[in-house]
Design a protein around this motif. Structure first.
Motif, short mmCIF file in Angstrom:
data_model
loop_
_atom_site.label_atom_id
_atom_site.label_comp_id
_atom_site.label_asym_id
_atom_site.label_seq_id
_atom_site.Cartn_x
_atom_site.Cartn_y
_atom_site.Cartn_z
N GLY A 1 0.81 -1.20 0.00
CA GLY A 1 0.00 0.00 0.00
C GLY A 1 0.85 1.26 0.00
O GLY A 1 2.09 1.21 -0.10
N TYR A 2 0.17 2.39 0.10
CA TYR A 2 0.81 3.69 0.02
C TYR A 2 0.25 4.60 1.11
O TYR A 2 -0.96 4.80 1.21
CB TYR A 2 0.56 4.33 -1.35
CG TYR A 2 1.08 3.49 -2.50
CD1 TYR A 2 2.37 3.68 -2.99
CD2 TYR A 2 0.28 2.50 -3.08
CE1 TYR A 2 2.86 2.90 -4.03
CE2 TYR A 2 0.76 1.71 -4.12
CZ TYR A 2 2.05 1.93 -4.60
OH TYR A 2 2.53 1.14 -5.63
N LEU A 3 1.13 5.15 1.93
CA LEU A 3 0.74 6.05 3.01
C LEU A 3 1.17 7.47 2.66
O LEU A 3 2.36 7.73 2.44
CB LEU A 3 1.39 5.61 4.33
CG LEU A 3 1.14 6.51 5.54
CD1 LEU A 3 -0.35 6.53 5.91
CD2 LEU A 3 1.98 6.03 6.73
N GLU A 4 0.20 8.37 2.63
CA GLU A 4 0.48 9.75 2.28
C GLU A 4 1.06 10.51 3.47
O GLU A 4 0.60 10.37 4.60
CB GLU A 4 -0.82 10.43 1.83
CG GLU A 4 -0.63 11.87 1.37
CD GLU A 4 -1.94 12.54 1.00
OE1 GLU A 4 -1.90 13.54 0.25
OE2 GLU A 4 -3.02 12.07 1.44
N VAL A 5 2.10 11.30 3.18
CA VAL A 5 2.64 12.27 4.14
C VAL A 5 2.45 13.64 3.50
O VAL A 5 3.02 13.92 2.44
CB VAL A 5 4.12 12.00 4.47
CG1 VAL A 5 4.66 13.08 5.41
CG2 VAL A 5 4.29 10.61 5.09
N ASP B 1 -4.29 11.01 22.24
CA ASP B 1 -4.77 12.05 21.33
C ASP B 1 -3.61 12.76 20.62
O ASP B 1 -3.83 13.51 19.68
CB ASP B 1 -5.60 13.09 22.10
CG ASP B 1 -4.82 13.77 23.21
OD1 ASP B 1 -3.95 13.13 23.83
OD2 ASP B 1 -5.10 14.95 23.49
N LYS B 2 -2.37 12.48 21.05
CA LYS B 2 -1.21 13.17 20.48
C LYS B 2 -0.27 12.24 19.71
O LYS B 2 0.51 12.70 18.88
CB LYS B 2 -0.39 13.83 21.60
CG LYS B 2 -1.15 14.84 22.45
CD LYS B 2 -0.18 15.49 23.44
CE LYS B 2 -0.91 16.44 24.36
NZ LYS B 2 -1.03 15.95 25.72
N GLY C 1 -4.26 13.13 9.59
CA GLY C 1 -4.28 14.36 10.35
C GLY C 1 -3.32 14.40 11.52
O GLY C 1 -3.06 15.47 12.08
N ARG C 2 -2.75 13.25 11.90
CA ARG C 2 -1.78 13.20 13.00
C ARG C 2 -0.38 13.54 12.48
O ARG C 2 -0.08 13.36 11.30
CB ARG C 2 -1.74 11.80 13.62
CG ARG C 2 -3.00 11.41 14.37
CD ARG C 2 -3.16 12.23 15.65
NE ARG C 2 -4.21 11.69 16.49
CZ ARG C 2 -4.03 10.78 17.44
NH1 ARG C 2 -2.83 10.31 17.71
NH2 ARG C 2 -5.05 10.34 18.16
N ASP C 3 0.50 13.98 13.39
CA ASP C 3 1.90 14.22 13.04
C ASP C 3 2.50 12.97 12.41
O ASP C 3 2.30 11.85 12.91
CB ASP C 3 2.72 14.59 14.29
CG ASP C 3 2.35 15.95 14.86
OD1 ASP C 3 1.63 16.70 14.18
OD2 ASP C 3 2.81 16.24 15.99
#
Length: 385
Positions: free
Chosen positions: A20-24, A350-351, A358-360
């Motif tokens: 698969g492919y994970l967007e940054v 949550d961090k 949407g997470r770092d």
């Protein structure tokens, strides 16, 4: 610039995906995840023979690189945060030791005032290990500062820390432990139980008052007897609590670790290091708190007549590899215990702790034998093995 990570396996919150492919994204966040048959347009960083996991979360760590949280020096704390990237850790809780009220307050102020300036692994809160402990299971903690829990004292520390204390560990048999737990435990502060000779009933009373975890399970606590279940019995038998576990092969026998993992499930076991200042350093003489320690043959031990284990020199990247190599956890479970569960158990989920849109974009690259290959922070490669 937005780019995509292509890899052999992705450890996502609810599934583990093959390929698969994970967007940054260009603002250093995780974007969407696309399956293998939906190759995107744009820059692709290829890790087709490797695994992608969330950055690890060390919620119980006292020192590293020759430094200790109790040194009360932010420059040293930041060197620890940089060193943690070599351990695959992208978020952490500096962990204090039993000490005087004023010393702990100064450390709270130092971290609370400076945490956001850390240039390595992110300081997501503070873990108070003590001082509300019991002398019988003092471990490498200084008994002269041990005392009964005090809500006003905690509030003073929390004020100095600008609300950054997210976890505190206490002994359930201390006077006022149940009342303290009831007053302090919340969705922002986890109360854990440890360094304690408590009975099962005393531990259960604190859990019913709001305690949600056990500190380095098995270590520094009353053991399991078939008639007197003790602290270990409480850690194993209570449903919704999270159990810390030090998997260096010295603190807990691998088969004892298996008992906890099989009984509680990865969702309720948090891999921790309890690392002291000798982490990433050579063998020799060190100090933990005010106590002399010798580091040799893979362990840190007090130099007194007890020779008690004095924290560890474990790195979290090695803990996840160990539990897989010991055949007590799958790769998926190992990652979950050192990221998701660790963060959840310390009120910081949550961090950090998961790969989610949407997470770092904090993540690690693993070889298929679970060896750390690379650490990314905010979408940027910061460490290569």
């Amino acid at each position: 610039m937005t780019y995509y990570i292509h890899a052999k396996k992705f450890f996502l919150p609810n599934t583990t995906e093959n390929g698969g492919y994970l967007e940054v994204t260009d603002d250093a966040k995780f974007g969407q995840f696309l399956p293998e048959d939906q190759k995107p347009e744009g820059k692709i960083v290829d890790y087709s023979d490797k695994f992608i996991a969330p950055g690890l979360v060390d919620t119980h760590i006292h020192g590293l690189c020759g430094h200790d949280v109790m040194d009360n020096d932010f420059d040293k704390l930041n060197e620890m945060s940089e060193g943690l990237l070599k351990a695959g850790v992208t978020s952490w809780l500096p962990t204090t030791l039993t000490a005087s009220h004023d010393q702990l307050r100064e450390i709270c102020s130092m971290i609370g005032d400076n945490a956001s300036k850390a240039t390595g692994a992110k300081i997501q809160g503070i873990h108070f290990e003590g001082p509300f402990y019991t002398e019988k299971h003092k471990g490498a903690q200084n008994p002269k500062y041990m005392r009964d829990p005090d809500v006003d004292e905690f509030k003073d520390w929390q004020e100095a820390a600008h609300g950054m204390i997210t976890k505190i560990s206490i002994a359930p048999e201390r006077k006022g432990a149940v009342e303290f737990t009831s007053a302090v435990a919340s969705d922002k502060v986890a109360v854990a139980l440890g360094h304690s000779d408590a009975t099962f009933e005393q531990a259960k009373a604190c859990v019913e008052a709001g305690a949600t975890g056990f500190t380095h399970t098995y270590n520094g606590m009353s053991g399991l007897n078939h008639r007197l279940p003790g602290m270990v019995g409480a850690a194993l038998s209570m449903h919704l609590v999270d159990d810390e576990l030090i998997c260096d092969g010295y603190h807990v026998n691998p088969f004892a670790a298996r008992v906890v993992i099989e009984k509680k499930g990865a969702e309720h076991v948090a891999l921790i290091t309890d690392c002291m200042r000798a982490g990433l350093m050579p063998e020799g003489d060190y100090v933990l708190g005010e106590l002399p320690v010798v580091v040799e043959n893979g362990t840190a031990r007090l130099k007194d007549e007890t020779h008690n284990l004095a924290g560890s020199i474990l790195l979290l990247k090695d803990a996840i590899k160990n539990v897989v190599d010991w055949n007590v956890a799958t790769a998926e479970q190992a990652v979950e215990m050192a990221s998701y569960t660790a963060a959840k158990s310390s009120c910081i989920l949550d961090k950090c702790g998961i790969i989610k849109e949407g997470r770092d974009a904090d993540f690690i690259v693993l070889d298929d034998d679970m060896t750390l290959s690379e650490t990314y922070l905010d979408g940027v490669s910061r460490y290569q093995a």
